[in-house]
Design an enzyme around this catalytic site. Structure first.
Site, PDB file in Angstrom:
ATOM      1  N   GLU A  29       0.796  -1.215   0.146  1.00 60.23           N
ATOM      2  CA  GLU A  29       0.169  -0.074   0.177  1.00 60.23           C
ATOM      3  C   GLU A  29       0.833   1.473  -0.140  1.00 60.23           C
ATOM      4  O   GLU A  29       0.546   2.488   0.059  1.00 60.23           O
ATOM      5  CB  GLU A  29      -1.012   0.165   1.479  1.00 60.23           C
ATOM      6  CG  GLU A  29      -2.013  -1.149   1.199  1.00 60.23           C
ATOM      7  CD  GLU A  29      -2.967  -1.103   2.236  1.00 60.23           C
ATOM      8  OE1 GLU A  29      -2.868  -0.383   3.415  1.00 60.23           O
ATOM      9  OE2 GLU A  29      -3.914  -1.628   2.193  1.00 60.23           O
ATOM     10  N   TYR A  88      -4.874  -9.668   4.016  1.00 55.88           N
ATOM     11  CA  TYR A  88      -3.462  -9.605   3.185  1.00 55.88           C
ATOM     12  C   TYR A  88      -3.137 -11.019   2.775  1.00 55.88           C
ATOM     13  O   TYR A  88      -3.371 -12.075   3.578  1.00 55.88           O
ATOM     14  CB  TYR A  88      -2.218  -9.214   4.053  1.00 55.88           C
ATOM     15  CG  TYR A  88      -1.049  -9.366   3.171  1.00 55.88           C
ATOM     16  CD1 TYR A  88      -0.890  -8.359   2.113  1.00 55.88           C
ATOM     17  CD2 TYR A  88       0.026 -10.140   3.393  1.00 55.88           C
ATOM     18  CE1 TYR A  88       0.318  -8.411   1.296  1.00 55.88           C
ATOM     19  CE2 TYR A  88       1.108 -10.138   2.909  1.00 55.88           C
ATOM     20  CZ  TYR A  88       1.413  -9.362   1.713  1.00 55.88           C
ATOM     21  OH  TYR A  88       2.413  -9.391   0.831  1.00 55.88           O
ATOM     22  N   GLY A  95      -5.043 -14.998  -6.437  1.00 54.17           N
ATOM     23  CA  GLY A  95      -5.724 -15.701  -7.653  1.00 54.17           C
ATOM     24  C   GLY A  95      -6.036 -16.966  -7.368  1.00 54.17           C
ATOM     25  O   GLY A  95      -6.173 -17.685  -8.468  1.00 54.17           O
ATOM     26  N   TYR A 133     -14.479  -7.325  -4.060  1.00 53.46           N
ATOM     27  CA  TYR A 133     -15.399  -7.041  -3.233  1.00 53.46           C
ATOM     28  C   TYR A 133     -16.780  -6.852  -3.785  1.00 53.46           C
ATOM     29  O   TYR A 133     -17.530  -7.388  -3.364  1.00 53.46           O
ATOM     30  CB  TYR A 133     -14.964  -5.782  -2.359  1.00 53.46           C
ATOM     31  CG  TYR A 133     -13.825  -6.080  -1.432  1.00 53.46           C
ATOM     32  CD1 TYR A 133     -13.456  -7.063  -0.732  1.00 53.46           C
ATOM     33  CD2 TYR A 133     -13.005  -5.009  -1.208  1.00 53.46           C
ATOM     34  CE1 TYR A 133     -12.368  -7.146  -0.077  1.00 53.46           C
ATOM     35  CE2 TYR A 133     -11.754  -5.119  -0.764  1.00 53.46           C
ATOM     36  CZ  TYR A 133     -11.646  -6.190   0.368  1.00 53.46           C
ATOM     37  OH  TYR A 133     -10.332  -6.434   0.864  1.00 53.46           O
TER      38      TYR A 133
END
Length: 163
Positions: A29, A88, A95, A133
Site C-alpha cells: 500500500e 492480506y 488468484g 469485493y
C-alpha cells in the site's frame, strides 16, 4: 484452493508473523513508513487486551495470509458487527481463491456470532480489490466519508479547552 490449507485463529506466539504480514501489506500500500507496531505491542493489544482477532491461513504449513478484525457496534441495529481492518494474501497465493475463502470465513464468524454487519474499507486506487469485493455482492458506502484523528491531532483534541 486445495484441501491442504487451513484457517486458524492466531495466538501470542504468532506476533512476529503478524508483524511480517503487516509490513508486507504496508509495502504493497506504499505505507511502510507508517508501521510502528512491534511484536510486543501486538501481543499486548491482540492477546492480552483482546481488542482484535487475527485469522491466519496456512498452505502445507506455510503462512499464506492473514485477516485482522474486531467488533464494532451499530446503534441502529442494536447489535455488534465485524469490521475487517486488514486482509492480506502473499503474492504467490493470490488468484487461487484465498481471498474469497477468507471473506467466507469472516462472514461465517459474523453470522455465527449474530452480528448484523460485516464491513471494511478499501483504498480508492485499489481497483483489483474493489472489483473483488463487488464480485462478492458488497456495496460501497457512497454517503459516508471516513475521518481520523491520530498523533498530534489526537493529542491536541485531548488538550483542547472544554466549554
Amino acid at each position: 484452493m486445495e484441501n491442504n490449507n487451513r484457517f486458524r485463529f492466531a495466538s501470542a506466539s504468532d506476533s512476529d508473523l503478524i508483524l511480517e504480514f503487516i509490513k508486507e501489506l504496508a509495502e504493497y500500500e506504499n505505507l511502510s513508513s507508517e508501521v510502528v507496531a512491534t511484536p510486543e505491542i501486538l501481543k499486548e493489544w491482540l492477546f492480552v487486551k483482546e481488542k482484535a482477532e487475527v485469522i491466519i491461513c496456512e498452505v502445507d504449513g506455510s503462512p499464506a495470509g492473514f485477516a485482522l478484525f474486531f467488533h464494532n457496534f451499530s446503534t441502529f441495529l442494536g447489535r455488534a458487527g465485524i469490521y475487517l481492518e486488514d486482509l492480506y494474501i502473499r503474492p504467490e497465493y493470490r488468484g487461487s481463491g484465498f481471498g474469497k475463502a477468507f471473506m467466507r470465513k469472516l462472514a461465517g464468524i459474523a453470522v455465527e456470532r449474530g452480528c448484523g454487519r460485516f464491513e471494511w474499507s478499501c483504498l480508492d486506487w485499489n481497483r483489483r480489490s474493489i472489483d473483488f469485493y463487488m464480485s462478492l455482492g458488497a456495496r460501497p458506502l457512497s454517503d459516508w466519508t471516513g475521518y481520523r484523528l491520530d498523533g498530534d491531532s489526537l493529542a491536541a483534541l485531548v488538550g483542547m479547552q472544554s466549554i
